[in-house]
Design an enzyme around this catalytic site. Structure first.
Site, short mmCIF file in Angstrom:
data_model
loop_
_atom_site.label_atom_id
_atom_site.label_comp_id
_atom_site.label_asym_id
_atom_site.label_seq_id
_atom_site.Cartn_x
_atom_site.Cartn_y
_atom_site.Cartn_z
N LEU A 370 53.51 64.07 60.51
CA LEU A 370 53.49 65.36 59.82
C LEU A 370 52.96 65.20 58.41
O LEU A 370 52.31 66.08 57.88
CB LEU A 370 54.89 65.95 59.76
CG LEU A 370 55.54 66.38 61.07
CD1 LEU A 370 56.98 66.82 60.82
CD2 LEU A 370 54.77 67.51 61.71
N SER A 372 52.55 62.09 54.83
CA SER A 372 52.83 60.79 54.24
C SER A 372 52.92 60.93 52.75
O SER A 372 52.41 61.89 52.17
CB SER A 372 51.71 59.81 54.56
OG SER A 372 51.30 59.93 55.87
N PHE A 375 56.75 57.50 49.65
CA PHE A 375 58.03 57.11 50.25
C PHE A 375 57.87 56.57 51.65
O PHE A 375 58.75 55.91 52.18
CB PHE A 375 58.93 58.34 50.30
CG PHE A 375 58.30 59.47 51.06
CD1 PHE A 375 58.43 59.54 52.44
CD2 PHE A 375 57.53 60.41 50.42
CE1 PHE A 375 57.81 60.56 53.15
CE2 PHE A 375 56.91 61.42 51.13
CZ PHE A 375 57.05 61.50 52.49
N ASP A 492 66.61 67.19 42.08
CA ASP A 492 65.18 67.26 42.42
C ASP A 492 64.82 68.59 43.07
O ASP A 492 64.16 68.63 44.10
CB ASP A 492 64.80 66.08 43.31
CG ASP A 492 63.33 65.71 43.16
OD1 ASP A 492 62.67 66.25 42.25
OD2 ASP A 492 62.83 64.90 43.96
C1 LIG Z 1 57.73 49.36 47.26
O1 LIG Z 1 58.51 48.80 46.23
C2 LIG Z 1 57.78 48.19 45.20
C3 LIG Z 1 58.75 47.65 44.18
O2 LIG Z 1 59.90 47.21 44.78
C4 LIG Z 1 56.83 49.20 44.59
O3 LIG Z 1 56.03 48.57 43.59
C5 LIG Z 1 55.96 49.81 45.63
O4 LIG Z 1 55.14 50.82 45.08
C6 LIG Z 1 56.78 50.40 46.74
N1 LIG Z 1 55.93 50.93 47.78
C7 LIG Z 1 56.14 52.06 48.41
C8 LIG Z 1 55.18 52.42 49.48
O5 LIG Z 1 57.08 52.77 48.14
#
Ligand SMILES: *[C@@H]1O[C@H](CO)[C@@H](O)[C@H](O)[C@H]1NC(C)=O
Ligand SMILES: *[C@@H]1O[C@H](CO)[C@@H](O)[C@H](O)[C@H]1NC(C)=O
Ligand SMILES: *[C@@H]1O[C@H](CO)[C@@H](O)[C@H](O)[C@H]1NC(C)=O
Ligand SMILES: *[C@@H]1O[C@H](CO)[C@@H](O)[C@H](O)[C@H]1NC(C)=O
Ligand SMILES: *[C@@H]1O[C@H](CO)[C@@H](O)[C@H](O)[C@H]1NC(C)=O
Ligand SMILES: *[C@@H]1O[C@H](CO)[C@@H](O)[C@H](O)[C@H]1NC(C)=O
Ligand SMILES: *[C@@H]1O[C@H](CO)[C@@H](O)[C@H](O)[C@H]1NC(C)=O
Length: 683
Positions: A370, A372, A375, A492
């Site tokens: 759906l 992206s 997160f 939020d």
């Molecule tokens: C995953 O976590 C790292 C730091 O822990 C961060 O830099 C990164 O952007 C995160 N990626 C996503 C897809 O959330």
């Protein structure tokens, strides 16, 4: 067939004309009956050959059946099947065939030499039962001697098989029918003249020419060998009357096989090869033969196949043991600790099995996606047992912060029930995958509803619908702030977190940042989190999240809905970048009509829109203590309470800093806060 037919016809008619006609016919028909090919060297021959075992074409010009490794074999067959039968007046017989080839066996100094090679005719170009060693890569222990093999071969055997087969000596030529126990065999050599046989060592390292001819009329097979310096001897080495009819099938494959064994290894090469059915094979051009590589120290560092097999099997055995131990350990862990349960998980019953989620999303298929974001991804899914349509949020970043939000969302949302809060259906934690399952919101988010169709002149939603949505959101917020057992600050509130169900019933989503505290307690200061444009000044500067900062964000939402634009619009004229500031300015200059979403057309009650705009400004005051509580906001929205007259005065204290434009970027902490922005249909 045609050749013989011609003779008969010619003899009968004695006519020159008919002879010519039949010769023409012969030329015309022969190609489809006779097979005739020649490899003067094996340049570009790879496609015409089916290679098996270690056989390969090396240096682009010669066929290497085996190298001098131990325990290897090689096969090379002409890829096309050869028609071997002809029908002669009702009697089917094997055609005459003829072949000529040059082989060379290179043995390392001090070595005993390999096993030898064969010219083979078999039903298939692949010999699955073939074996190395004394089986010459032709037959094997499972099928040697079986009449269903349909194998004919001439062996050029360079080793004496002491135990398995009855053999003349370690340097012989023999004819094999389905069996490596030769029908006839004799010491390798050639007849320089009728009476005198000269022995020839097959492993002498020199090229040797061999001829094998079968006369289908008289049914005689003959084998002749000679060094290159000697023209084809008149008398064959072997000549034996034999009908190949019971052995051959309609179509056969012709080629070579070879092998080595433990103490016997040589490189076996074929340098040139010609073959023909129905006539004598073409002569090989001896002047252009490929040269074989020097025997000296070639592949001296070669690991023998036996050692290779040993190493590989050892590794495989170790891998197997490791995997087995792993599986057992995992099974043991699973029975002891079903799926790493943490304490917050224990008092929460909504756990869903990963395999159900996997099934629901068709294995997280792209077609079910759906949306992206930073997160992770949101998928649409149909739960296998209940067949309920759900939205599945999958976060793969398993950081501590991410984990906390995940837990927070499940704990908060799982126990709250309100028609204006999105419902949690369950969750799942599988290694790195954090998965939350929500009820499915068919109409996406308020944010898409407002902005996805911006280019169309007409609003997707009527003013009435918008107002209903706002009232619904306020009602959900009231539940969080005052009606539930604890005080929940959402932290939020924004249009993309307002999801729309059937009949556009709004539901607040995304409780990842929400922090509940007891009624009457003072919320603790936390890191500033939220989304720019919606964050109250005290939250931005001191990280103080309260119900009042939620009201501020709701005020921004009110303006956003009435004006049909985002809180921060960098492309707008300078004084209009910040929505709050712009609306305030227009309000002070009594031009509030200017900010109303033009796409609403005339179909709205201006009094209502004005009320919503003013209420938005009241909520967006910089001092938290002067903002109304959400209960009062609802009363204003209902019309059960009128905005007081001193309202403009309150507005005066608006902190200018707050109204400075800020980039429309989520400041949702570095870990990438979970947002439900994408819980939309058909983005
Ligand atoms: C995953 O976590 C790292 C730091 O822990 C961060 O830099 C990164 O952007 C995160 N990626 C996503 C897809 O959330
Ligand atoms: C066909 O086979 C039969 C029996 O083997 C034999 O008598 C006959 O001569 C054969 N005919 C020809 C044309 O070879
Ligand atoms: C010969 O081979 C056929 C087919 O592979 C098999 O059915 C048969 O049992 C074999 N005969 C012997 C004696 O091994
Ligand atoms: C046959 O050849 C051998 C070796 O070349 C020679 O010694 C012998 O005399 C020859 N015999 C005849 C009858 O030519
Ligand atoms: C087969 O042998 C016969 C008799 O010796 C001969 O006439 C005929 O030419 C031979 N055929 C071939 C294809 O060599
Ligand atoms: C092969 O070996 C011979 C003698 O051992 C030597 O004279 C010749 O130069 C070698 N050829 C190559 C290509 O190494
Ligand atoms: C909302 O969803 C329902 C059910 O899927 C649909 O019938 C309706 O048209 C949607 N309304 C809007 C405004 O998208």
């Amino acid at each position: 067939m045609i050749l013989e037919n011609i003779k008969v016809l010619h003899g009968k008619m004695g006519s020159r004309v008919i002879h010519i006609q039949i010769t023409l016919l012969l030329c015309y028909l022969l190609p489809c009956l006779a097979e005739d090919f020649i490899f003067n060297g094996f340049q570009q021959a790879a496609e015409s050959l089916t290679l098996g075992g270690v056989a390969k074409i090396i240096d682009g010009d010669k066929l290497e059946l085996t190298d001098n490794s131990n325990f290897v074999m090689g096969q090379a067959f002409f890829s096309s099947p050869i028609p071997m039968m002809r029908n002669q007046k009702g009697n089917t017989t094997v055609v005459s065939f003829s072949t000529c080839f040059i082989f060379q066996i290179i043995t390392e100094e001090g070595s005993n030499g390999g096993q030898g090679l064969t010219f083979a005719i078999a039903p298939s170009g692949k010999l699955p039962d073939a074996y190395f060693g004394q089986y010459l890569g032709l037959l094997g222990p499972t099928n040697n001697g079986n009449f269903s093999n349909h194998v004919f071969a001439v062996e050029f055997d360079t080793a004496m098989a002491k135990d398995k087969f009855i053999e003349t000596n370690g340097n012989h030529v023999g004819i094999d029918i389905n069996d490596l126990n030769s029908i006839i065999s004799t010491t390798a050599g050639y007849y320089a003249n009728e009476s005198s046989k000269t022995n020839l060592l097959l492993e002498n390292g020199q090229p040797i020419q061999a001829w094998i001819d079968y006369n289908g009329t008289v049914k005689v097979i003959s084998v002749t060998i000679a060094p290159l310096s000697v023209p084809k001897p008149f008398k064959p080495l072997i000549s034996i009357a034999m009908d190949l009819m019971p052995i051959f099938e309609e179509e056969m494959h012709v080629g070579f096989t070879s092998s080595t064994s433990k103490h016997r290894a040589s490189s076996h090469y074929i340098l040139a090869w010609s073959f023909r059915t129905g006539g004598a094979a073409k002569s090989i051009d001896l002047s252009s033969l490929p040269k074989v590589p020097n025997s000296s120290s070639r592949r001296s560092g070669h690991i023998t196949t036996k050692i290779k097999v040993l190493i590989i099997s050892t590794i495989a055995a170790f891998a197997f043991i490791i995997i087995l131990v792993g599986v057992l350990l995992y099974a043991w862990r699973r029975t002891r600790f079903p799926d790493e349960i943490e304490d917050w998980e224990l008092n929460h019953p909504h756990r869903i099995e990963y395999k159900d989620i996997y099934k629901a999303t068709k294995g997280f298929s792209k077609t079910e996606l759906l949306g992206s974001g930073g997160f992770g991804h949101v998928y649409k899914g149909i739960m296998p047992r209940t067949e309920e349509v759900v939205a599945i949020k999958r976060t793969s970043n398993n950081t501590r912060q991410g984990m906390r939000e995940f837990a927070s969302e499940i704990l908060n949302l799982g126990r709250m029930r309100h028609r204006n809060l999105v419902e949690l259906r369950g969750w799942c934690k599988q290694n790195e995958d954090l998965i939350i399952v929500y009820e499915f919101m068919p109409n996406g988010s308020l944010d898409t509803l407002l902005f996805n169709h911006r280019n169309s002149n007409r609003a997707i939603t009527s003013w009435h619908q918008r107002l209903t949505i706002l009232k619904g959101v306020a009602s959900g917020l009231l539940y969080l702030h005052e009606e539930w057992e604890k005080v929940v600050v959402h932290r939020d509130i924004k249009s993309s977190n307002v999801l729309l169900g059937t009949d556009l019933i709004p539901k607040l989503g995304d409780f990842g940042l929400a922090r509940p505290y007891n009624h009457g307690e003072n919320p603790q200061t936390t890191s500033a989190a939220g989304t720019r444009g919606y964050m109250a000044p005290e939250l931005l500067h001191m990280g103080k999240a309260t119900t009042s900062s939620d009201v501020f964000a709701f005020g921004v939402l009110l303006l956003e809905v009435a004006c049909g634009r985002r809180p921060i619009e960098l492309s707008a004229p300078e004084n209009e970048v910040s929505l709050v500031k712009w609306v305030k300015e227009c309000f002070l200059s009594s031009e509030l009509r200017k900010v109303v979403d033009p796409r609403l057309g005339d179909e709205y009650d201006y009094q209502e829109v004005e009320m919503v705009l003013k209420l938005g400004l009241v909520c967006c005051q910089s001092r938290p203590e002067v903002r109304p509580r959400i209960r009062e906001v609802i009363q204003y929205l209902d019309g059960s309470q009128q905005l007081v007259d001193d309202f403009p005065l309150l507005l005066q204290d608006v902190n200018q800093d707050l109204l400075e434009p800020q980039p429309a970027k989520s400041v949702h902490s570095s870990h990438g806060s979970v947002s439900m922005t994408s819980l939309q249909v058909g983005r």
